[in-house]
Motif scaffolding. Sequence first.
Motif, PDB file in Angstrom:
ATOM      1  N   UNK A  72       0.922  -1.265   0.127  1.00  0.00           N
ATOM      2  CA  UNK A  72      -0.092   0.093  -0.098  1.00  0.00           C
ATOM      3  C   UNK A  72       0.838   1.254   0.122  1.00  0.00           C
ATOM      4  N   UNK A  73       0.669   2.072  -0.813  1.00  0.00           N
ATOM      5  CA  UNK A  73       1.189   3.334  -1.065  1.00  0.00           C
ATOM      6  C   UNK A  73       0.387   4.439  -0.009  1.00  0.00           C
ATOM      7  N   UNK A  74       1.041   5.167   0.727  1.00  0.00           N
ATOM      8  CA  UNK A  74       0.393   6.271   1.451  1.00  0.00           C
ATOM      9  C   UNK A  74       1.360   7.663   1.594  1.00  0.00           C
ATOM     10  N   UNK A  75       0.875   8.599   2.165  1.00  0.00           N
ATOM     11  CA  UNK A  75       1.843   9.664   2.580  1.00  0.00           C
ATOM     12  C   UNK A  75       1.411  10.294   3.734  1.00  0.00           C
ATOM     13  N   UNK A  76       2.239  11.049   4.376  1.00  0.00           N
ATOM     14  CA  UNK A  76       1.982  11.553   5.577  1.00  0.00           C
ATOM     15  C   UNK A  76       3.029  12.597   5.875  1.00  0.00           C
ATOM     16  N   UNK A  77       2.888  13.684   6.876  1.00  0.00           N
ATOM     17  CA  UNK A  77       3.725  14.662   7.374  1.00  0.00           C
ATOM     18  C   UNK A  77       4.318  14.053   8.597  1.00  0.00           C
ATOM     19  N   UNK A  78       5.586  14.550   9.207  1.00  0.00           N
ATOM     20  CA  UNK A  78       6.082  13.971  10.365  1.00  0.00           C
ATOM     21  C   UNK A  78       7.379  14.815  10.592  1.00  0.00           C
ATOM     22  N   UNK A  79       7.811  15.064  11.733  1.00  0.00           N
ATOM     23  CA  UNK A  79       9.243  15.650  11.822  1.00  0.00           C
ATOM     24  C   UNK A  79       9.519  16.857  11.154  1.00  0.00           C
ATOM     25  N   UNK A  80       8.647  17.615  10.630  1.00  0.00           N
ATOM     26  CA  UNK A  80       8.943  18.890   9.820  1.00  0.00           C
ATOM     27  C   UNK A  80       8.886  18.641   8.483  1.00  0.00           C
ATOM     28  N   UNK A  81       8.799  17.305   8.083  1.00  0.00           N
ATOM     29  CA  UNK A  81       8.760  16.818   6.565  1.00  0.00           C
ATOM     30  C   UNK A  81       7.313  17.004   6.115  1.00  0.00           C
ATOM     31  N   UNK A  82       6.923  17.910   5.210  1.00  0.00           N
ATOM     32  CA  UNK A  82       5.580  17.892   5.165  1.00  0.00           C
ATOM     33  C   UNK A  82       4.791  16.824   4.319  1.00  0.00           C
ATOM     34  N   UNK A  83       5.274  16.173   3.637  1.00  0.00           N
ATOM     35  CA  UNK A  83       4.647  15.131   2.890  1.00  0.00           C
ATOM     36  C   UNK A  83       5.493  13.754   2.263  1.00  0.00           C
ATOM     37  N   UNK A  84       5.833  12.960   3.154  1.00  0.00           N
ATOM     38  CA  UNK A  84       6.809  11.594   2.659  1.00  0.00           C
ATOM     39  C   UNK A  84       5.882  10.952   2.015  1.00  0.00           C
ATOM     40  N   UNK A  85       6.519  10.272   0.801  1.00  0.00           N
ATOM     41  CA  UNK A  85       5.768   9.177   0.100  1.00  0.00           C
ATOM     42  C   UNK A  85       6.340   7.887   0.664  1.00  0.00           C
ATOM     43  N   UNK A  86       5.269   7.203   1.099  1.00  0.00           N
ATOM     44  CA  UNK A  86       5.544   6.040   1.930  1.00  0.00           C
ATOM     45  C   UNK A  86       4.704   4.653   1.084  1.00  0.00           C
ATOM     46  N   UNK A  87       5.481   3.674   1.338  1.00  0.00           N
ATOM     47  CA  UNK A  87       5.218   2.428   0.706  1.00  0.00           C
ATOM     48  C   UNK A  87       5.423   1.142   1.552  1.00  0.00           C
ATOM     49  N   UNK A  88       4.292   0.524   1.985  1.00  0.00           N
ATOM     50  CA  UNK A  88       4.393  -0.924   3.077  1.00  0.00           C
ATOM     51  C   UNK A  88       5.110  -1.850   2.161  1.00  0.00           C
ATOM     52  N   UNK A  89       6.282  -2.318   2.799  1.00  0.00           N
ATOM     53  CA  UNK A  89       6.924  -3.144   2.383  1.00  0.00           C
ATOM     54  C   UNK A  89       7.054  -4.448   2.965  1.00  0.00           C
ATOM     55  N   UNK A  90       6.691  -4.669   4.255  1.00  0.00           N
ATOM     56  CA  UNK A  90       6.467  -5.750   4.943  1.00  0.00           C
ATOM     57  C   UNK A  90       5.148  -5.695   5.792  1.00  0.00           C
ATOM     58  N   UNK A  91       4.385  -6.941   5.813  1.00  0.00           N
ATOM     59  CA  UNK A  91       2.889  -6.772   6.408  1.00  0.00           C
ATOM     60  C   UNK A  91       2.721  -8.185   6.828  1.00  0.00           C
ATOM     61  N   UNK A  92       2.869  -8.644   8.304  1.00  0.00           N
ATOM     62  CA  UNK A  92       2.419  -9.877   8.636  1.00  0.00           C
ATOM     63  C   UNK A  92       1.819  -9.612   9.923  1.00  0.00           C
ATOM     64  N   UNK A  93       0.464 -10.130   9.861  1.00  0.00           N
ATOM     65  CA  UNK A  93      -0.297  -9.924  10.970  1.00  0.00           C
ATOM     66  C   UNK A  93       0.118 -10.811  12.302  1.00  0.00           C
ATOM     67  N   UNK A  94       0.086 -10.349  13.395  1.00  0.00           N
ATOM     68  CA  UNK A  94       0.606 -11.281  14.523  1.00  0.00           C
ATOM     69  C   UNK A  94      -0.456 -12.594  14.665  1.00  0.00           C
ATOM     70  N   UNK A  95       0.240 -13.566  15.111  1.00  0.00           N
ATOM     71  CA  UNK A  95      -0.603 -14.946  15.339  1.00  0.00           C
ATOM     72  C   UNK A  95      -0.119 -15.752  16.251  1.00  0.00           C
TER      73      UNK A  95
END
Length: 171
Positions: free
Chosen positions: A70-93
Motif C-alpha cells: 500500500x502506498x500512502x503519504x504523511x507529514x512528520x518531524x517537519x517533513x510536510x509529505x513523505x511518500x511511503x510504501x508498505x514493504x512488509x506486513x505480517x499480522x501477529x498470530x
Amino acid sequence: MATQNAITWPERYLPGAGDNFVSNEVIVTGLTAVQVWRFLTDTSEWEGYYDNVADISFPEGGGPQLKDGLAFSFGTFGFPQLAALVTEFLTPADGVPGRLSWTAKQDGTSEERLDVLHAWLVEDMPGGRVRVLTQETQIGQPAAALADERPNPMLNGHQAWLDGLISAARA
C-alpha cells in the motif's frame, strides 16, 4: 533461555549504515499483540494518539488500514509529505510476531532528499506480556542533521509514538 525476534532489514537500510538510526521498545503486561496491532495498522487512529503525524493520505486509493504494497503519504518531524510504501506486513498470530515496515521518501535537492525504512515488530511474550519494537534507518542530509540534534528528536518522537500506541490499545 528465551530469545527475542528481530527486525528484518534490507541491505540498504542496515542499522548503522545510514545517517541516522533509532531503536525504541516497550514490553508491557495486560495487552496482546493483536490489540496493539489494530491501532498500529489503522492509520485513522494515529493522529488520536501521536501528535507528530499529520495529513495521512492514500494517493493510489485504499487505506486507512495498512497492507502489503500500500502506498500512502504523511507529514512528520517537519517533513510536510513523505511518500511511503508498505514493504512488509505480517499480522501477529499464535507464536508469530506481527511485522510492519514501510519506506518513506522525500525527493528534492541533495540537501532535501530523505530515504527511510521504519520497521515495527509486535509480539506476544510469556506471562501475558507484549513487546513492541520500532526501529528506523534514515539516509540523507536531513537525517544526518536530525542525528546531530540533542536530544535526538527521532528517538524521543518514536518513544512518544510507542507510549501513545500502548495507551490507545489499553483504552
